[in-house]
Write an enzyme that holds these catalytic residues in place. Structure first.
Site, PDB file in Angstrom:
ATOM      1  N   GLY A  18      40.319  39.473  42.458  1.00  0.00           N
ATOM      2  CA  GLY A  18      41.749  39.486  42.139  1.00  0.00           C
ATOM      3  C   GLY A  18      41.983  40.331  40.897  1.00  0.00           C
ATOM      4  N   ARG A  19      43.259  40.679  40.671  1.00  0.00           N
ATOM      5  CA  ARG A  19      43.549  41.454  39.466  1.00  0.00           C
ATOM      6  C   ARG A  19      44.909  41.088  38.905  1.00  0.00           C
ATOM      7  NH1 ARG A  19      43.523  47.516  40.944  1.00  0.00           N
ATOM      8  NH2 ARG A  19      43.682  47.623  38.697  1.00  0.00           N
ATOM      9  N   GLY A  20      45.032  41.202  37.583  1.00  0.00           N
ATOM     10  CA  GLY A  20      46.331  40.923  36.949  1.00  0.00           C
ATOM     11  C   GLY A  20      46.712  42.171  36.184  1.00  0.00           C
ATOM     12  N   GLY A  21      47.588  42.085  35.209  1.00  0.00           N
ATOM     13  CA  GLY A  21      47.992  43.263  34.435  1.00  0.00           C
ATOM     14  C   GLY A  21      46.768  43.935  33.837  1.00  0.00           C
ATOM     15  N   SER A  23      43.768  42.281  33.572  1.00  0.00           N
ATOM     16  CA  SER A  23      42.540  41.520  33.866  1.00  0.00           C
ATOM     17  C   SER A  23      42.131  41.679  35.330  1.00  0.00           C
ATOM     18  CB  SER A  23      42.766  40.043  33.564  1.00  0.00           C
ATOM     19  OG  SER A  23      43.941  39.626  34.198  1.00  0.00           O
ATOM     20  N   LYS A  24      40.857  41.582  35.561  1.00  0.00           N
ATOM     21  CA  LYS A  24      40.294  41.676  36.918  1.00  0.00           C
ATOM     22  C   LYS A  24      39.251  40.577  37.080  1.00  0.00           C
ATOM     23  CE  LYS A  24      40.761  46.700  37.531  1.00  0.00           C
ATOM     24  NZ  LYS A  24      41.093  47.256  36.179  1.00  0.00           N
ATOM     25  N   VAL A  25      39.118  40.058  38.315  1.00  0.00           N
ATOM     26  CA  VAL A  25      38.093  39.043  38.577  1.00  0.00           C
ATOM     27  C   VAL A  25      37.156  39.601  39.648  1.00  0.00           C
ATOM     28  CG1 VAL A  25      37.612  36.672  39.275  1.00  0.00           C
ATOM     29  CG2 VAL A  25      39.700  37.185  38.008  1.00  0.00           C
ATOM     30  N   LYS A  39      35.517  37.230  34.998  1.00  0.00           N
ATOM     31  CA  LYS A  39      36.873  37.660  34.671  1.00  0.00           C
ATOM     32  C   LYS A  39      36.736  38.683  33.548  1.00  0.00           C
ATOM     33  CE  LYS A  39      40.978  35.029  33.478  1.00  0.00           C
ATOM     34  NZ  LYS A  39      41.819  34.012  33.600  1.00  0.00           N
ATOM     35  N   ASP A 177      53.068  25.755  35.002  1.00  0.00           N
ATOM     36  CA  ASP A 177      53.251  26.826  35.993  1.00  0.00           C
ATOM     37  C   ASP A 177      52.256  26.631  37.136  1.00  0.00           C
ATOM     38  OD1 ASP A 177      52.843  30.455  36.090  1.00  0.00           O
ATOM     39  OD2 ASP A 177      54.046  29.060  37.291  1.00  0.00           O
TER      40      ASP A 177
HETATM   41  C1  LIG Z   1      42.679  36.710  48.764  1.00  0.00           C
HETATM   42  N1  LIG Z   1      41.243  36.502  48.629  1.00  0.00           N
HETATM   43  C2  LIG Z   1      40.874  36.448  47.187  1.00  0.00           C
HETATM   44  C3  LIG Z   1      39.369  36.205  46.983  1.00  0.00           C
HETATM   45  C4  LIG Z   1      38.853  34.986  47.724  1.00  0.00           C
HETATM   46  O1  LIG Z   1      39.342  33.801  47.124  1.00  0.00           O
HETATM   47  C5  LIG Z   1      38.850  33.452  45.863  1.00  0.00           C
HETATM   48  C6  LIG Z   1      37.466  33.410  45.596  1.00  0.00           C
HETATM   49  C7  LIG Z   1      37.032  33.041  44.324  1.00  0.00           C
HETATM   50  C8  LIG Z   1      37.979  32.736  43.309  1.00  0.00           C
HETATM   51  C9  LIG Z   1      37.483  32.348  41.980  1.00  0.00           C
HETATM   52  N2  LIG Z   1      36.329  31.667  41.846  1.00  0.00           N
HETATM   53  N3  LIG Z   1      36.083  31.425  40.553  1.00  0.00           N
HETATM   54  C10 LIG Z   1      37.098  31.959  39.815  1.00  0.00           C
HETATM   55  C11 LIG Z   1      37.314  31.974  38.426  1.00  0.00           C
HETATM   56  C12 LIG Z   1      38.466  32.590  37.941  1.00  0.00           C
HETATM   57  C13 LIG Z   1      39.408  33.186  38.801  1.00  0.00           C
HETATM   58  C14 LIG Z   1      39.202  33.178  40.171  1.00  0.00           C
HETATM   59  O2  LIG Z   1      40.128  33.754  41.044  1.00  0.00           O
HETATM   60  C15 LIG Z   1      41.281  34.395  40.471  1.00  0.00           C
HETATM   61  C16 LIG Z   1      42.361  34.686  41.522  1.00  0.00           C
HETATM   62  C17 LIG Z   1      41.831  35.561  42.668  1.00  0.00           C
HETATM   63  C18 LIG Z   1      42.936  35.892  43.662  1.00  0.00           C
HETATM   64  C19 LIG Z   1      43.635  34.660  44.225  1.00  0.00           C
HETATM   65  C20 LIG Z   1      44.071  33.710  43.107  1.00  0.00           C
HETATM   66  C21 LIG Z   1      42.939  33.394  42.119  1.00  0.00           C
HETATM   67  C22 LIG Z   1      38.035  32.562  40.698  1.00  0.00           C
HETATM   68  C23 LIG Z   1      39.335  32.786  43.602  1.00  0.00           C
HETATM   69  C24 LIG Z   1      39.773  33.152  44.867  1.00  0.00           C
HETATM   70  C25 LIG Z   1      39.317  34.986  49.176  1.00  0.00           C
HETATM   71  C26 LIG Z   1      40.819  35.224  49.281  1.00  0.00           C
END
Ligand SMILES: CN1CCC(Oc2ccc(-c3[nH]nc4cccc(OCC5CCCCC5)c34)cc2)CC1
Length: 323
Positions: A18-21, A23-25, A39, A177
């Site tokens: 995932g990504r924000g402004g 930040s990226k995960v 993150k 939120d």
């Molecule tokens: C759409 N697609 C996305 C990847 C995957 O889903 C996730 C897998 C892992 C995770 C996560 N684990 N630990 C995490 C620790 C921090 C943040 C995390 O996400 C952040 C953000 C990612 C996008 C969705 C909202 C949460 C974190 C979260 C979504 C399958 C669906």
């Protein structure tokens, strides 16, 4: 594939989650092929307030690790002037994506996820700033009681601490939120991945705004809309832990009826009015689980004082495992 080094340990980047402004995960592997989420926050363009909000979130996340397994694990982190790396537990799926992909929810799974969400939110309410400062104040006043320092000095420092703790009482210790994207499924349980302190993270670029739920009003409690005392971006003291109960109620409503209470209202202004309008009755179609129906009705009460509390929800008959 590129790799990331955190505190001297190398991680292989598998994909962006995932990504924000700023930040990226990422999903990464360590040398023992263990899966982690990292993150990454770029601090180069970040203003001091944003930097502070991230440090704040890390401090909070680090502090809360010890209290509950429903808080995502933070294994390590590295903060420099130009970036932050947070090495965290990696989940399989966020709750928002899970809800969108699932048409029907297994009642036992829903009950288990509900218990996880309540425990996670109770943890941030119980061990948020408020309790740190109260613990500080109580421990210090106890030590003063038994120490031999002259009374005037003692009374002065108690007064200072009292002011300090009262100030913190006003600062929200609530998430304010909460939405499904804040929870991630790790193996079979739900864990809270952020506390609404730092900026939002959206899923990877392929998924558009609706996936990340950034700025959604569907989980917003009425008192947050009515609360005229707070300037935008300021934590307002009127938001109480009951605001999180409303948001959790909206999440559970979605896990029961497949949509949030005000989702069908697409105009954002009309939606805001409906959320605060007592004559706009929220529909609760009849369901087999009468206990769940009661939970939903008690969470979605517009007056926060009459709304059920987290502690009462954890003691509610819906969570008894009779069915
Ligand atoms: C759409 N697609 C996305 C990847 C995957 O889903 C996730 C897998 C892992 C995770 C996560 N684990 N630990 C995490 C620790 C921090 C943040 C995390 O996400 C952040 C953000 C990612 C996008 C969705 C909202 C949460 C974190 C979260 C979504 C399958 C669906």
């Amino acid at each position: 594939n590129e790799s990331i080094v955190i505190k001297g340990k190398r991680f292989l980047v598998l994909k962006m989650i995932g990504r924000g402004g700023s930040s990226k995960v990422y999903q990464v592997l360590d040398q023992r092929n263990q899966l982690f989420a990292v993150k990454y926050v770029n601090l180069e363009e970040a203003d001091p307030q944003t930097v502070e909000s991230y440090k704040n979130e890390i401090e909070h996340l680090n502090h809360l690790q010890q209290y509950s397994d429903q808080i995502i694990k933070l294994y390590d982190y590295e903060i420099t002037n130009s970036y932050i790396y947070m090495l965290m537990e990696c989940g399989n799926l966020d709750l928002n994506t899970w809800l969108r992909n699932r048409k029907t929810v297994n009642p036992l799974e829903r009950k288990f996820y509900w218990k996880n969400m309540l425990e996670a939110v109770q943890t941030i309410h119980k061990h948020g700033y408020l309790s740190i400062c109260l613990e500080l104040y109580l421990s210090s006043s106890v030590t003063i009681m038994f120490s031999k320092v002259p009374h005037t000095q003692t009374l002065h420092s108690i007064r200072v601490l009292l002011v300090f703790s009262v100030t913190f009482l006003c600062v929200g210790i609530v998430h304010s939120d909460l939405k499904p994207a804040n929870f991630v499924i790790v193996n079979a349980s739900l864990k809270l991945i952020d506390f609404g302190i730092a900026n939002r993270i959206q899923p990877d670029v392929t998924s558009i705004m609706k996936d990340s739920q950034v700025g959604t009003l569907n989980y917003m409690p009425p008192e947050a809309i009515k609360d005229t005392s707070s300037q935008p971006g300021k934590a307002s003291f009127k938001i109480s832990t009951k605001g999180d109960v409303w948001s959790l109620g909206c999440i559970m409503y979605c896990m029961t009826y497949g949509k949030t209470p005000f989702q069908t209202i697409t105009n954002q202004i009309t939606k805001l009015h409906a959320i605060i309008d007592p004559t706009h009755e929220i529909e609760f179609p009849d369901i087999a689980e009468k206990d769940l129906l009661d939970v939903l009705k008690r969470c979605l009460v517009r007056n926060p004082r009459e709304r059920i509390s987290i502690a009462e929800l954890l003691a509610h008959s819906y969570l008894k495992l009779q069915s």
